[in-house]
Scaffold this active site. Structure first.
Site, PDB file in Angstrom:
ATOM      1  N   CYS A  67     -16.961  -6.452 -13.013  1.00 53.27           N
ATOM      2  CA  CYS A  67     -15.902  -6.751 -14.000  1.00 53.27           C
ATOM      3  C   CYS A  67     -15.983  -8.218 -14.457  1.00 53.27           C
ATOM      4  CB  CYS A  67     -14.541  -6.473 -13.350  1.00 53.27           C
ATOM      5  SG  CYS A  67     -13.162  -6.838 -14.431  1.00 53.27           S
TER       6      CYS A  67
ATOM      7  N   CYS B 185     -20.184   2.650 -12.458  1.00 50.18           N
ATOM      8  CA  CYS B 185     -19.663   3.525 -11.390  1.00 50.18           C
ATOM      9  C   CYS B 185     -20.697   4.585 -11.009  1.00 50.18           C
ATOM     10  CB  CYS B 185     -18.372   4.190 -11.845  1.00 50.18           C
ATOM     11  SG  CYS B 185     -17.768   5.368 -10.612  1.00 50.18           S
TER      12      CYS B 185
ATOM     13  N   CYS C  72      -6.570  -4.627 -19.495  1.00 46.93           N
ATOM     14  CA  CYS C  72      -7.785  -5.444 -19.477  1.00 46.93           C
ATOM     15  C   CYS C  72      -8.485  -5.358 -20.843  1.00 46.93           C
ATOM     16  CB  CYS C  72      -8.725  -4.967 -18.365  1.00 46.93           C
ATOM     17  SG  CYS C  72      -9.509  -3.370 -18.722  1.00 46.93           S
TER      18      CYS C  72
ATOM     19  N   CYS D 251     -14.113   9.358  -6.802  1.00 45.92           N
ATOM     20  CA  CYS D 251     -14.297   7.936  -6.452  1.00 45.92           C
ATOM     21  C   CYS D 251     -14.780   7.821  -5.002  1.00 45.92           C
ATOM     22  CB  CYS D 251     -12.982   7.195  -6.651  1.00 45.92           C
ATOM     23  SG  CYS D 251     -13.025   5.520  -6.007  1.00 45.92           S
TER      24      CYS D 251
ATOM     25  N   CYS E 136     -17.137  -1.340  -9.113  1.00 45.15           N
ATOM     26  CA  CYS E 136     -16.423  -1.556 -10.384  1.00 45.15           C
ATOM     27  C   CYS E 136     -15.688  -2.896 -10.394  1.00 45.15           C
ATOM     28  CB  CYS E 136     -15.467  -0.404 -10.685  1.00 45.15           C
ATOM     29  SG  CYS E 136     -14.278  -0.074  -9.390  1.00 45.15           S
TER      30      CYS E 136
ATOM     31  N   ASP F 147       0.831  -1.196   0.000  1.00 36.88           N
ATOM     32  CA  ASP F 147       0.000   0.000   0.000  1.00 36.88           C
ATOM     33  C   ASP F 147       0.874   1.258   0.000  1.00 36.88           C
ATOM     34  OD1 ASP F 147      -2.230   1.613   0.050  1.00 36.88           O
ATOM     35  OD2 ASP F 147      -2.391   1.594   2.229  1.00 36.88           O
TER      36      ASP F 147
ATOM     37  N   CYS G  79     -13.929  -3.570 -21.567  1.00 37.26           N
ATOM     38  CA  CYS G  79     -15.355  -3.736 -21.906  1.00 37.26           C
ATOM     39  C   CYS G  79     -16.210  -2.534 -21.493  1.00 37.26           C
ATOM     40  CB  CYS G  79     -15.899  -5.004 -21.232  1.00 37.26           C
ATOM     41  SG  CYS G  79     -15.998  -4.839 -19.443  1.00 37.26           S
TER      42      CYS G  79
ATOM     43  N   CYS H 289     -17.219  -1.370 -15.929  1.00 35.05           N
ATOM     44  CA  CYS H 289     -16.924  -0.625 -14.691  1.00 35.05           C
ATOM     45  C   CYS H 289     -17.343   0.835 -14.851  1.00 35.05           C
ATOM     46  CB  CYS H 289     -15.436  -0.742 -14.328  1.00 35.05           C
ATOM     47  SG  CYS H 289     -14.311  -0.273 -15.645  1.00 35.05           S
TER      48      CYS H 289
HETATM   49  S1  SF4 Z   1     -14.672   2.240  -6.397  1.00 36.30           S
HETATM   50 FE1  SF4 Z   1     -14.664   4.331  -7.246  1.00 36.30          FE
HETATM   51  S2  SF4 Z   1     -14.338   4.007  -9.435  1.00 36.30           S
HETATM   52 FE2  SF4 Z   1     -15.047   2.038  -8.614  1.00 36.30          FE
HETATM   53  S3  SF4 Z   1     -17.288   2.032  -8.856  1.00 36.30           S
HETATM   54 FE3  SF4 Z   1     -16.840   2.807  -6.805  1.00 36.30          FE
HETATM   55  S4  SF4 Z   1     -16.792   5.030  -7.059  1.00 36.30           S
HETATM   56 FE4  SF4 Z   1     -16.548   4.154  -9.095  1.00 36.30          FE
HETATM   57  S1  SF4 Z   2     -15.052  -3.935 -16.150  1.00 35.13           S
HETATM   58 FE1  SF4 Z   2     -13.031  -4.906 -15.906  1.00 35.13          FE
HETATM   59  S2  SF4 Z   2     -12.482  -5.639 -17.969  1.00 35.13           S
HETATM   60 FE2  SF4 Z   2     -14.151  -4.175 -18.241  1.00 35.13          FE
HETATM   61  S3  SF4 Z   2     -13.105  -2.212 -18.615  1.00 35.13           S
HETATM   62 FE3  SF4 Z   2     -13.510  -2.318 -16.415  1.00 35.13          FE
HETATM   63  S4  SF4 Z   2     -11.652  -3.182 -15.510  1.00 35.13           S
HETATM   64 FE4  SF4 Z   2     -11.571  -3.599 -17.724  1.00 35.13          FE
END
Ligand code: SF4
Ligand code: SF4
Length: 288
Positions: free
Chosen positions: A222, A172, A162, A188, A218, A97, A165, A168
């Site tokens: 995925c 969001c 990745c 975020c 997100c 981290d 697609c 995410c």
């Molecule tokens: S972690 Fe952040 S970027 Fe991911 S869905 Fe939640 S608000 Fe959006």
């Molecule tokens: S959902 Fe996963 S595979 Fe699709 S764009 Fe986001 S990080 Fe990449």
């Protein structure tokens, strides 16, 4: 030679020269007695933390078990002396981290996964539900081959991305993922729920959010997560991340954790009880 799998349950580890990494905080290396002169190397490894028992609450999966910083601290306290015994005269130091390097980029270059448009490292086995651990040394990258069983060593350090697609970005709730994966870190919810002071707009976002600490949306949408779930590899093999789970926080639970002296052992404690308590209060005020 150390076998990280049998000693610690760590299944994915790879080495990388520090010259291939973006060393953003060289002072961390120097403080640990490792020269930040462009030489040296790191062993990076994945610590998967997803557990099905942690789903469905209002705390992000990474914070549902005990604080991972504590886990990493004990891990490094065990591994580094073993490495120093195997290679007298060399110095080894562990970070997770708060690291000297940009971990996601380096781990992708080392071959531990791909860079997701959500800004996270995504491994085939565990998707993005991984902490990235690193052990650093002033010695050349070739030493890891002699020190660690089964370590991945690449010929070239080209990171992969990745599949892009866009799931995410579409999911969001904060609109924090832009075209080509540009993340608006300030928007975020993972960052917003950790802020000491919130604007009125941010308070509104917390009131509407699914989580009182962090956000996993997100990651959950995925396709790599879905694939890892279907193939049965998503669940962490590390018992620390399956125990003492607190997946839902409310005012009563926070008070109990504080009075039992357990609060400080949680990842959501690092900003103090006031911050996570405020988020809970905002949501409770909104009837959630
Ligand atoms: S972690 Fe952040 S970027 Fe991911 S869905 Fe939640 S608000 Fe959006
Ligand atoms: S959902 Fe996963 S595979 Fe699709 S764009 Fe986001 S990080 Fe990449």
């Amino acid at each position: 030679m150390l076998d990280l799998r049998s000693l610690y349950g760590i299944e994915a580890a790879a080495s990388i020269p520090l010259s291939e990494c973006f060393v953003a905080k060289p002072y961390l290396l120097e403080r640990a007695g490792i020269p930040a002169d462009g030489g040296g190397s790191a062993l990076l490894f994945l610590l998967p933390y997803y557990t099905s028992g942690g789903e469905g609450g209002n705390v992000s999966m990474y914070a549902v078990a005990g604080d991972y910083h504590e886990y990493c601290k004990s891990l490094f306290a065990d591994i580094c002396p073993r490495l120093e015994a195997l290679m007298p005269g060399a110095r080894f130091a562990g970070f997770a981290d708060h690291s000297p390097i940009r971990e996601v980029e380096a781990a992708a270059k080392a071959g531990l996964g791909v860079r997701g448009q959500n800004g996270l490292l995504i491994s085939r086995e565990y998707s993005s539900f991984v902490f990235i651990g690193g052990i650093y040394t002033g010695a050349d990258v070739g030493i890891w081959h002699d020190l660690i069983c089964g370590v991945k060593i690449r010929d070239s350090y080209e990171p992969e991305d990745c599949i892009g697609c866009g799931a995410c970005r579409a999911a969001c709730p904060a609109g924090a993922i832009g075209e080509r994966g540009r993340i608006d870190r300030d928007a975020c919810l993972s960052a917003v729920t950790q802020k000491k002071k919130l604007t009125a707009e941010e308070e509104g976002a917390v009131a509407e959010a699914e989580y009182v600490w962090g956000c996993d949306i997100c990651q959950l949408v995925c396709p790599y997560t879905k694939a890892a779930r279907s193939s049965g590899t998503l669940e962490t093999p590390l018992s620390y991340f399956k125990e003492k789970l607190i997946k839902t926080l409310d005012t009563a639970t926070i008070s109990r954790l504080i009075s039992d002296g357990e609060f400080e052992s949680r990842a959501f404690a690092w900003r103090g009880a006031g911050v996570v308590g405020r988020n809970v209060h905002i949501k409770e005020e909104n009837g959630q």
